[in-house]
Design a protein around this motif. Structure first.
Motif, short mmCIF file in Angstrom:
data_model
loop_
_atom_site.label_atom_id
_atom_site.label_comp_id
_atom_site.label_asym_id
_atom_site.label_seq_id
_atom_site.Cartn_x
_atom_site.Cartn_y
_atom_site.Cartn_z
N LEU A 7 36.00 45.19 42.57
CA LEU A 7 37.13 44.63 42.18
C LEU A 7 38.05 45.21 41.17
CD1 LEU A 7 36.54 40.81 42.96
CD2 LEU A 7 37.80 42.45 44.47
N GLY A 8 37.33 46.23 40.55
CA GLY A 8 37.92 46.94 39.67
C GLY A 8 38.45 46.18 38.20
N LEU A 9 37.65 44.65 38.13
CA LEU A 9 37.82 44.05 36.94
C LEU A 9 37.02 44.50 35.60
CD1 LEU A 9 37.37 40.77 38.88
CD2 LEU A 9 39.60 41.86 38.29
N GLU A 10 37.49 44.22 34.58
CA GLU A 10 36.82 44.65 33.53
C GLU A 10 35.91 43.44 32.61
OE1 GLU A 10 37.87 45.99 28.69
OE2 GLU A 10 39.28 45.84 30.07
N LEU A 11 34.67 43.97 32.55
CA LEU A 11 33.59 43.08 32.23
C LEU A 11 33.53 43.00 30.63
CD1 LEU A 11 31.10 41.26 32.66
CD2 LEU A 11 29.67 43.48 32.76
N GLN A 37 43.69 32.73 41.92
CA GLN A 37 42.90 31.86 42.93
C GLN A 37 42.45 32.92 43.91
OE1 GLN A 37 42.13 28.92 42.88
NE2 GLN A 37 42.91 28.87 40.93
N THR A 38 43.02 33.87 44.42
CA THR A 38 42.44 34.75 45.24
C THR A 38 41.11 35.64 44.66
OG1 THR A 38 44.78 35.32 46.52
CG2 THR A 38 43.02 37.00 46.76
N MET A 39 41.44 36.26 43.44
CA MET A 39 40.36 36.74 42.96
C MET A 39 39.23 35.92 42.49
SD MET A 39 40.53 40.12 42.43
CE MET A 39 41.09 41.34 41.62
N ARG A 40 39.51 34.74 42.34
CA ARG A 40 38.47 33.78 41.92
C ARG A 40 37.72 33.35 43.05
NH1 ARG A 40 40.63 29.07 37.43
NH2 ARG A 40 41.51 30.64 36.09
N ARG A 41 38.21 33.45 44.32
CA ARG A 41 37.50 33.19 45.62
C ARG A 41 36.43 34.12 45.71
NH1 ARG A 41 42.47 32.49 48.44
NH2 ARG A 41 43.34 30.67 47.62
N ALA A 42 36.22 35.33 45.09
CA ALA A 42 35.36 36.14 45.27
C ALA A 42 34.15 35.76 44.48
CB ALA A 42 35.95 37.47 44.61
N PHE A 43 34.25 34.67 43.78
CA PHE A 43 32.78 34.29 43.16
C PHE A 43 32.57 32.89 43.36
CE2 PHE A 43 35.11 37.50 40.59
CZ PHE A 43 34.29 38.38 40.74
N LEU A 99 33.53 33.03 33.95
CA LEU A 99 33.10 32.65 35.05
C LEU A 99 31.59 31.99 34.68
CD1 LEU A 99 33.39 35.59 37.17
CD2 LEU A 99 34.81 33.58 37.40
N ALA A 100 31.26 30.85 35.13
CA ALA A 100 30.11 29.92 34.44
C ALA A 100 29.60 29.39 35.66
CB ALA A 100 30.44 29.03 33.52
N GLY A 101 28.06 29.30 35.70
CA GLY A 101 27.34 28.78 36.71
C GLY A 101 25.86 28.97 36.72
N ALA A 102 25.09 28.45 37.63
CA ALA A 102 23.78 28.86 37.88
C ALA A 102 23.74 29.89 38.89
CB ALA A 102 22.89 27.64 37.98
N LEU A 103 22.70 30.92 38.72
CA LEU A 103 22.48 32.03 39.73
C LEU A 103 21.07 31.92 40.06
CD1 LEU A 103 24.82 34.88 38.10
CD2 LEU A 103 25.34 33.27 40.31
N LEU A 115 27.79 40.98 39.18
CA LEU A 115 28.40 41.95 38.26
C LEU A 115 28.70 43.37 39.36
CD1 LEU A 115 25.54 42.30 35.77
CD2 LEU A 115 27.90 41.11 35.53
N THR A 116 28.22 43.42 40.36
CA THR A 116 28.76 44.64 41.32
C THR A 116 30.01 44.21 41.90
OG1 THR A 116 26.55 45.24 41.94
CG2 THR A 116 27.99 45.67 43.66
#
Length: 92
Positions: free
Chosen positions: A57-61, A17-23, A37-41, A51-52
């Motif tokens: 956050l050091g996540l792997e895309l 949940q903490t990481m999800r709040r970053a988006f 992660l899905a939605g309109a930008l 993407l930045t």
């Protein structure tokens, strides 16, 4: 005038949940061992911002998909994970 575009962004691992709040602009759901992660930008700048944030956050895309229709859900290609693993091994 630009219209928002829907995206699906797959990240390796299950985000808590903490990481999800970053988006906040994107809906997050767990898919297997990954998080989608899905939605309109609003525009391309908003996409680059997400993407930045992923990188910071050091996540792997794993994958970014532009969705032409609202709510599109396109399953990943069955060999995508194996192909990615093979590419990584050949770079080492």
């Amino acid at each position: 005038m630009n219209h928002p575009v829907s995206y699906q962004i797959r990240i390796r691992g299950r985000l808590g949940q903490t990481m999800r709040r970053a988006f906040p602009a994107l809906h997050a759901e767990t898919r297997g061992e990954d998080t989608l992660l899905a939605g309109a930008l609003a525009d391309q700048a908003a996409l680059f911002g997400v993407l930045t944030q992923i990188e910071a956050l050091g996540l792997e895309l794993v994958e970014v998909r532009r969705c032409e229709s609202p709510g599109c859900v396109t399953p990943p290609h069955p060999g995508a994970r194996n192909a990615e693993f093979s590419r990584e091994r050949t770079r080492k």
